[in-house]
Design an enzyme around this catalytic site. Structure first.
Site, PDB file in Angstrom:
ATOM      1  N   GLU A 112      -7.310   5.810 -18.116  1.00 48.52           N
ATOM      2  CA  GLU A 112      -8.107   5.759 -19.346  1.00 48.52           C
ATOM      3  C   GLU A 112      -8.493   4.345 -19.756  1.00 48.52           C
ATOM      4  O   GLU A 112      -9.351   4.162 -20.606  1.00 48.52           O
ATOM      5  CB  GLU A 112      -7.428   6.511 -20.496  1.00 48.52           C
ATOM      6  N   ASN A 113      -7.881   3.331 -19.139  1.00 52.41           N
ATOM      7  CA  ASN A 113      -8.324   1.970 -19.443  1.00 52.41           C
ATOM      8  C   ASN A 113      -9.670   1.646 -18.801  1.00 52.41           C
ATOM      9  O   ASN A 113     -10.228   0.592 -19.076  1.00 52.41           O
ATOM     10  CB  ASN A 113      -7.270   0.938 -19.045  1.00 52.41           C
TER      11      ASN A 113
END
Lengths: 216, 216, 216, 216
Positions: free
Chosen positions: A46-47
């Site tokens: 998700e980064n």
């Protein structure tokens, strides 16, 4: 086989060819090790990328390439990088087929608590709240109890990560589906009896006639 | 063409006590580390920091917290820098924890002139406290307000002299979003190249958003 | 010098070094021809780029490179392409220093009508509503009247593009600023008298003591 | 890896009478022209079309209008295809005109799981009719709802076999946004290359959004 390996192996079987999957930090990360080689599953970090690969060899770390825990990782062919708004657009927009997360508590309404213990642990929710709301399938993977204390409850006591979003709970004792009518034990680890699983669970488990042996 | 390249000292001269400062990066990947060091040395106080996380005690945003330069922080995850939790529990640091996807959208909304956005994330959790709930076509959403800052400190892998930016791998994260949402945007660029060296198709942040650049 | 050239030349003087500018279709497009060579102005094309250049030589058109009217254009060094949400994030977010647009009607409250004539012309507002709301400075450039009919009114009669957003009106007769107190004639084309300009204007013009000659 | 490359016929087989279809491009630049021709030939009827504009009578979305295949259109600008206005005035085509920036955000919201967004664009104009007005920190905004579609027909300059997309110059426009917002996303790619040939940094639309591709 220890509890964590049992859980990770069983979770892996829930994933399908072509799936886009987000794995939480900790136990869920282990799931990647048990995906069949001929199955095409792309992991989202998700980064900001899709196509998360294994941990790099020592000395080959790239400081521009870390996972959401800030640890060095690699990418697989066909990967793509994007910014945080795109990353969560993918998550919130329902483009992630499954997310696998740990839990402090989960209850028979599908409520999940996994981000804070008031007065003690306040790490922040990170991406968990978006993942649980947005992913098509929310799989909780965790040990069935915490030092003997129930984690699968009638009602979560800790602050929620999201309400009514959990689809499935996989522990070393078995596989549970969260439906409108409650938590159904669909598979059981043959090392345990139904009574033992129920005793380790505060919520009342629904036991179907065709209760299966847990596939590991 | 206006020269945007300044010294580290000139760049930091814009940051004053009490300002709201957005800081790019995700667990220090993509955080302009030289700016963190310079701010520690400069010793500006009472900052409101907006960033994905609290970094590590010795890397990223964490350095500013350890040096007690913030009065408030808006972030999604602070678990890997215990100092953040300690100051929060001691009451010396006001902490606003925001789901990561919501944080990204709020910053984007701030930069894009939107008055807010409706997200399903956080409904039924403590995140909804104090927020307006709006029903659209039968579904409940939280109204989340835009975020803006006096200063954005971001990092880029490559910048051209006009301020067009390129981010390598997972360093993109919050950087392009923050570039849109602050009165003064200051870029720590690993490399500054001539105009035209970044293909116009591949520019990730157009130079119009950038006020100052430092080669770091 | 014809009316259009007078207008375009005077509008060009409103632009400053470093400005980001969006020019509407038609007369406003001519403004680009009168920017001093040593001044750095970047033109935005709302279909998705910054760094709009002149029309290409015949035979050198690129079908992937058109302006918002669908006509072939070129780009200048330092240009950058982006999608429509970024393009309007730039516009709505206040990152465009000035927009130059034509008008059907404009009034003393700064209301603008330039997108439809009910029952007749309904082309759609395109990007005009966002531009007028988002740009830091809204300059209306147009001939003072339309076949003798007033266009600068007490109150717009046609459906509005936006309310209270016009900052300046530049016609072949003069330069007007729209302020709280009304429309101020700040510069007059020496070929006209104040009486002639007022006669061509429905709104009551405020004539300042230091009324200047229009710089062309 | 799942094969996403199909024939033109297979791709078009997903489009049925009465469906809502998003079509990428801006005045036909970046519109999948081969899909327009194929749809004209196929003759599907009663479509709701979502696109920036009505194209030209002989290019882009315009072809479908000329062939009377749409019952409704949602667009920002229809002025360059008189057929759109004619059908609208004749009452045979329902027309929803949306400011261009709002159209982009509504599609993005649809793809990103947002319940809507607040924009200042259109306040005080007929665009606000029937919409909820929400005040945030003293400023009035319109609540604009997300847009989704059954099908998105988009074009890409380069696609890899996983569906990662790259858009050349001004062809980007609405294509990456629409790729997120439809149940089935079909790409007309000028060139389909092996996985890895597009740098993961430069992917503009990750393959996870793409269902089918046709080399056109």
């Amino acid at each position: 086989m220890d509890a964590k390996e049992i859980i990770a192996r069983r979770v892996a079987k829930e994933l399908k060819d072509g799936d886009i999957v987000n794995l939480g930090i900790g136990l869920p990360t282990m799931v990647a090790n048990y995906i069949p080689k001929d199955m095409d599953v792309m992991f989202q970090s998700e980064n900001g990328f899709i196509g998360l690969g294994p941990v790099p060899e020592e000395g080959k770390e790239d400081e521009d390439l870390v996972n959401s825990g800030g640890q060095p990782v690699t990418i697989v062919p066909g990967a793509a990088f994007f910014d945080s708004s795109v990353s969560f657009g993918i998550i919130r927009g329902g483009h992630v087929d499954a997310t696998v997360l740990g839990a402090l508590q989960v209850d028979e309404k599908g409520n999940l608590a996994n981000w804070m213990i008031p007065g003690k642990m306040v790490p922040g929710m990170g991406g968990a709240m978006d993942l649980v709301v947005g992913a098509k399938k929310v799989i909780i993977s965790m040990t069935h109890t915490a030092k003997g204390k129930h984690k699968i409850l009638k009602e979560c006591k800790l602050p929620l990560t999201a309400a009514n979003q959990v689809d499935m709970i996989i522990t070393e004792m078995g596989v549970m589906e969260v439906r409108k009518e409650g938590i159904i034990l669909t598979e059981i680890n043959p090392e345990y009896t139904v009574e033992q699983v129920q005793q380790a669970t505060e919520a009342k488990l629904i036991i179907p006639k065709d209760l299966k042996q847990m596939e590991i | 063409m206006i020269n945007k390249i300044v010294t580290l000292e000139e760049a930091m001269s814009h940051i004053k006590d009490g300002m709201t400062v957005m800081i790019g990066g995700f667990m220090a990947a993509g955080t302009p580390e030289k700016f963190m060091d310079a701010l520690v040395e400069k010793g500006v106080k009472n900052l409101t920091l907006i960033g994905n996380d609290a970094g590590w005690p010795d890397r990223g945003i964490g350095k500013l917290l350890i040096n007690k330069q913030a009065k408030k922080m808006i972030a999604s995850h602070i678990g890997l820098n215990p100092e953040a939790g300690n100051q929060m529990n001691a009451g010396t640091l006001e902490m606003e924890l925001v789901p990561q996807g919501t944080l990204a959208e709020r910053i984007r909304a701030g930069g894009n002139g939107l008055g807010g956005l409706l997200t399903p994330t956080g409904v039924g959790t403590i995140v909804e406290e104090g927020k307006q709930k709006i029903e659209v076509d039968g579904v409940e959403y939280l109204l989340e307000k835009p975020l803006k800052a006096d200063i954005a400190l971001i990092s880029a892998s490559i910048a051209d002299k006009r301020g067009n930016l390129y981010f390598n791998k997972a360093t993109k994260n919050f950087n392009p979003l923050m570039a849109t949402a602050a009165d003064i945007v200051i870029v720590g660029a690993e490399k500054i190249v001539e105009v035209g060296e970044i293909d116009p198709n591949d520019v990730m942040t157009p130079g119009l958003f950038v006020d100052y650049m430092v080669e770091v």
